[in-house]
Design an enzyme around this catalytic site. Sequence first.
Site, short mmCIF file in Angstrom:
data_model
loop_
_atom_site.label_atom_id
_atom_site.label_comp_id
_atom_site.label_asym_id
_atom_site.label_seq_id
_atom_site.Cartn_x
_atom_site.Cartn_y
_atom_site.Cartn_z
N CYS A 159 0.94 -1.10 -0.01
CA CYS A 159 0.01 0.18 -0.10
C CYS A 159 0.80 1.29 0.17
CB CYS A 159 -0.84 -0.07 1.24
SG CYS A 159 -2.10 1.45 1.22
N CYS A 199 -0.59 4.10 2.08
CA CYS A 199 -0.33 3.98 3.50
C CYS A 199 1.22 4.32 3.78
CB CYS A 199 -0.55 2.65 4.14
SG CYS A 199 -1.97 1.88 3.46
N ASP A 200 2.26 3.54 3.08
CA ASP A 200 3.64 3.49 3.52
C ASP A 200 4.23 4.40 2.83
OD1 ASP A 200 2.68 1.71 5.41
OD2 ASP A 200 3.11 -0.04 4.00
#
Length: 321
Positions: free
Chosen positions: A137, A140-141
């Site tokens: 992701c 997200c990261d």
Amino acid sequence: MTATHSTRMLILGSGPAGLSAAIYGARAGMAPIVVQGLQPGGQLTITTDVENYPGFKDVIQGPWLMEQMQAQAEHVGAQMMWDTIVDVDLTQRPFRLTGDGGTIYTGDVLVIATGAQAKWLGIPGEQELGGKGVSACATCDGFFYRGKKVAVIGGGNTAVEEALYMTNHSHDVTLIHRRDSLRAEKILQDRLFANPRIKVLWNKRVDRFVGGGDPEGLVGLDLVDTVTGEASRFDAEGGFVAIGHHPATEIFKGHLDLDEDGYIKVETGGTHTSVPGVFACGDVMDKIYRQAVTAAGTGCMAALDAERFLAEADFEEKVAA
Ligand code: NDP
């Protein structure tokens, strides 16, 4: 004897969508029962640092956030149960779900929040370097790879969007795809090819994520050319696997309308499914945004839709009586 648990509002799944539905449902007096599956807390329990969930200035941990959400849901009156649902009957209300040990759960309304799982390549180094360079992701990261050289693997909409997103953080993004053409929409492809920060490596299969350094992190990817068979090493500090997701909808096949990718179909702008009284929220119905905060938002919507549905159903029953 088989145990039966009955409630006004039955919720299946305990990620941000299910628990937000539980908080709203409990506060609306629907005494929800939340049946948690094999991964209580959902995908956030397998991530570490969370920096994009509103309300927290400092970095928080995914598992901690889910513990807090569950504690909040229980505090307002939701009841948690642990089971694996193996059978559903949505032909009449109350809806009836059966656990693998035979326990029955019934609900006047059902909220499905079973989520989705990222597909992984299943190659050496992938699990070992998860959170240390390998991720599924970018949204997200990606922030943790600021200024680093990264690779995104895949050729669909998700891969192209993740590659484009990563250019916010990195000048050196390479999309690695196993064929010589992408399946992503043309408009996304146009943006990808026009972006000077993105290169594309065609016809390359990733065979291994390679770790190194101290502390250990990703240092490269072993590639094989799918046309010539030639092996090569691609140096990178971030590797984002973007080859699709599996929505957890197996048990609903034949009971609810699903789209061609297996996601639960909901009415536009809402959470109503093809069966009146059954609502879906979070990643099980959303293949575009897939964020904890959007899952929580649709969980809230599902509880509000469920509350309205029950109020109308109760009214109609009274009028008919
Ligand atoms: P897709 O199934 O569309 O694409 C998956 C990609 O990963 C394909 O290019 C596929 O290669 C590749 N792939 C699959 N398995 C492997 C493997 N083992 N090794 C290497 N490569 C692999 O998934 P997406 O997540 O991109 O999209 C899913 C659905 O969600 C689609 O309907 C998409 O349109 C939609 N979506 C829409 C968005 C939007 O509208 N903004 C955003 C994201 C998704 P190959 O091409 O060779 O099969």
